[in-house]
Design a protein around this motif. Structure first.
Motif, PDB file in Angstrom:
ATOM      1  N   ALA A 182       1.931  47.524  14.699  1.00 42.09           N
ATOM      2  CA  ALA A 182       2.845  48.147  15.666  1.00 42.09           C
ATOM      3  C   ALA A 182       4.262  48.116  15.117  1.00 42.09           C
ATOM      4  N   LEU A 216      -5.316  54.869   9.272  1.00 38.30           N
ATOM      5  CA  LEU A 216      -4.556  53.702   9.693  1.00 38.30           C
ATOM      6  C   LEU A 216      -4.105  53.864  11.149  1.00 38.30           C
ATOM      7  N   LEU A 217      -4.442  52.883  11.991  1.00 36.06           N
ATOM      8  CA  LEU A 217      -4.034  52.913  13.393  1.00 36.06           C
ATOM      9  C   LEU A 217      -2.650  52.279  13.519  1.00 36.06           C
ATOM     10  N   ILE A 218      -1.724  53.066  14.048  1.00 37.73           N
ATOM     11  CA  ILE A 218      -0.332  52.648  14.195  1.00 37.73           C
ATOM     12  C   ILE A 218       0.040  52.680  15.670  1.00 37.73           C
ATOM     13  N   GLU A 219       0.742  51.662  16.101  1.00 33.25           N
ATOM     14  CA  GLU A 219       1.289  51.610  17.458  1.00 33.25           C
ATOM     15  C   GLU A 219       2.813  51.666  17.350  1.00 33.25           C
ATOM     16  N   ARG A 238      -3.102  57.722  14.585  1.00 28.96           N
ATOM     17  CA  ARG A 238      -3.657  57.421  13.255  1.00 28.96           C
ATOM     18  C   ARG A 238      -3.053  58.347  12.215  1.00 28.96           C
ATOM     19  N   ASP A 293      -6.643  45.164  13.517  1.00 32.29           N
ATOM     20  CA  ASP A 293      -6.945  46.359  14.305  1.00 32.29           C
ATOM     21  C   ASP A 293      -5.853  47.410  14.127  1.00 32.29           C
ATOM     22  N   HIS A 294      -4.591  46.971  14.159  1.00 28.36           N
ATOM     23  CA  HIS A 294      -3.497  47.930  14.013  1.00 28.36           C
ATOM     24  C   HIS A 294      -2.193  47.208  13.687  1.00 28.36           C
ATOM     25  N   GLN A 309      -6.505  50.705   6.517  1.00 29.23           N
ATOM     26  CA  GLN A 309      -6.437  49.433   7.215  1.00 29.23           C
ATOM     27  C   GLN A 309      -5.361  48.532   6.624  1.00 29.23           C
ATOM     28  N   TYR A 315      -0.121  55.175  20.465  1.00 25.88           N
ATOM     29  CA  TYR A 315      -1.074  54.934  19.383  1.00 25.88           C
ATOM     30  C   TYR A 315      -1.351  56.245  18.656  1.00 25.88           C
ATOM     31  N   LYS A 332     -14.602  47.408  11.815  1.00 25.27           N
ATOM     32  CA  LYS A 332     -14.046  46.405  12.716  1.00 25.27           C
ATOM     33  C   LYS A 332     -14.879  45.136  12.722  1.00 25.27           C
TER      34      LYS A 332
END
Length: 507
Positions: A207, A248-251, A243, A204-205, A75, A241, A198
């Motif tokens: 970008a 880790l959430l990446i856009e 991970r 959240d992410h 995160q 999108y 969350k």
């Protein structure tokens, strides 16, 4: 090719406090307000420079009154903004004056840094940067300087972020700094941390910037063996999108078409927008449901600290009346707001959230099973709601003689119980799919108001004998009761609205 951060998206539990911090304190511009693209019933705010340029943008999904999240593995833990090097002292004094938690200044990778906390507890760093131009006086941060991410597989995370144009620059302790053309990502190697959860105050992410759609297509091909990827057209950018190994959430988002796709540059963020697929009539209902806020300097009604989570909808033209709405089991405070607005577009709407839960679903009081209710809890919550109504009338200067209580299912049952226990608080009420829930001896009430009970003749959840029993008891208590039985089941339809409007005309 320009690389770097496009935007960072987080979660807030208090839209007004969020606006006051990011617009009022930091001085960023609100450049977009929209119904969420994953969920149009979720307000999404974007802040940045006045042009809404990538690299200056932070956005927030509004989860009103949600719990605090947990920042953990996989995160973003901090968002850094660049400010002119000689402005840091003034920022510190402003934070102290505004009672905003602040730490520093301290040096990180040779740069002076202040750490602040936004109203949800998210850490915001202000970094003195020679690249940030300005007079030194406090106006607004110039751009996103970087983010810090937590990873228990730091080497893998470092390598993965490298796909988006970042190269290792330096290391301090457990932190490896990666640099792009415009900003940095600090990968903080940690062990023993729990995973992220969350909630408010948790990003959240992050970008990263893609030069064009072709770059998005190419990176999707490059990641074909990595794991799931999703590509979406968000109207303001096209993005992918994915991970990394840490979670880790990446856009990966294109710069174009940008925030001016649906608004002129000089009107960015002025009006609430919706994804193109949202039909106009749905958009109009969502405008009623989504939380309202005031910009710094605008007139506002201060929120009162009352025992139930609540929010208002204030129409531009008001007639002095207020509709108080109580949702059914599994709903939330926004459910009945569009119906209330259709009943009277000039009424203020006070939407309230029940405090009981059942398997994660919101309710107004506990039950042991279908039709079996916790009698002590009904009385306890009714007493609390009665105190809430009295506090709302005082705190928001509402006219008790122009108050209409509107409830559906379990919310209607709460109003029915209120009418029997606290008749002075219920002068006009609409109960959709309500029934008798109180048992035992009741003190003889002296209701002086009007009540409409609307039942469905094929409603398998509300026994008609219990709906009739409520009608009888309220009538005996002194209420003028109208019981309409429609050819409906448990769910509301347009016929309910028609019945309510007809009843209101007879007031």
């Amino acid at each position: 090719m320009t690389t770097g951060i496009h935007h960072v998206t987080s979660i807030t539990a208090d839209v007004q406090a969020n606006v006051d911090f990011y617009m009022g304190f930091l001085g960023l511009s609100l450049v977009k307000q929209t119904g969420g693209y994953e969920d149009a019933q979720q307000l999404h705010l974007f802040y940045g420079d006045p042009e809404g340029r990538p690299g200056t943008l932070v956005s927030f999904l509004v989860w009103e009154a949600t719990g605090r999240g947990r920042t953990g593995l996989g995160q973003v833990s901090e968002i850094a903004f660049a400010v002119p090097a000689d402005s840091l002292g003034e920022w510190m004094m402003r934070a102290i004056s505004a009672n905003i938690p602040v730490e520093g200044p301290m040096k990180e990778f040779g740069e002076p840094v202040l750490r602040l906390k936004d109203p949800d507890g998210l850490i915001i760093k202000l970094v003195a940067s020679e690249a940030a131009t300005g007079s030194g006086s406090v106006t607004a941060p110039c751009y996103i300087r970087g983010v810090t991410v937590l990873s228990d597989v730091a080497e893998a995370t470092t390598a993965f972020i490298g796909r988006f144009g970042y190269q290792p620059q330096a290391t301090e302790g457990a932190i490896t700094r990666l640099k792009s053309d415009t900003d940095v990502v600090d990968v903080h190697a940690v062990t023993g941390f729990p995973p992220s959860v969350k909630g408010a105050g948790v990003p959240d992410h992050v970008a990263f910037r893609a030069p064009d759609i072709e770059a998005v297509r190419q990176i999707r091909l490059d990641l074909i063996n990595h794991g799931p990827t999703n590509v979406h057209d968000r109207q303001y950018f096209v993005s992918l999108y994915v991970r990394d190994t840490s979670g880790l959430l990446i856009e990966y988002a294109t710069d174009a078409p940008g925030m001016t796709a649906d608004e002129p540059a000089d009107q960015l963020g002025q009006t609430l927008q919706f994804p193109p697929e949202v039909m106009p009539h749905v958009a109009e209902e969502l405008r009623i449901r989504l939380p309202q806020f005031a910009r710094p300097g605008e007139m506002r009604c201060p929120k009162r600290d009352l025992p139930f989570i609540h929010r208002f909808y204030w129409p531009e033209e008001m007639d002095g009346s207020t509709i108080v709405v109580l949702h059914g089991t599994g709903g939330d405070e926004g459910d009945l707001m569009p119906l209330a607005h259709r009943l009277n577009p000039k009424a203020a709407i006070l939407a309230v959230r029940g405090r009981a839960t059942e398997e994660g679903n919101l309710r107004w009081f506990r039950r042991y099973g279908p039709g079996e209710f916790d009698q002590a809890d009904i009385r306890s919550e009714a007493a609390a709601f009665n105190a809430f109504l009295a506090g709302a009338i005082r705190g928001y200067a509402l006219d008790p003689d122009q108050l209409l209580l509107l409830g559906y299912s379990n919310g209607a049952n709460m109003i029915g119980a209120m009418a029997q226990l606290y008749p002075d608080s219920v002068r006009q009420a609409v109960l959709l799919r309500g029934m008798k829930v109180l048992e035992g001896d009741l003190a003889q009430a002296s209701g002086q108001g009007r009540v409409l009970l609307v039942s469905g003749d094929t409603d398998h959840m509300i026994p008609m004998d219990k709906a009739n029993a409520l009608t009888s008891e309220l009538t005996q208590s002194g209420y003028e009761v109208s019981h309409r039985v429609l050819g409906l089941g448990h769910w509301m339809t347009d016929a309910d609205q028609a019945a309510i409007k007809e009843w209101l005309k007879g007031a």
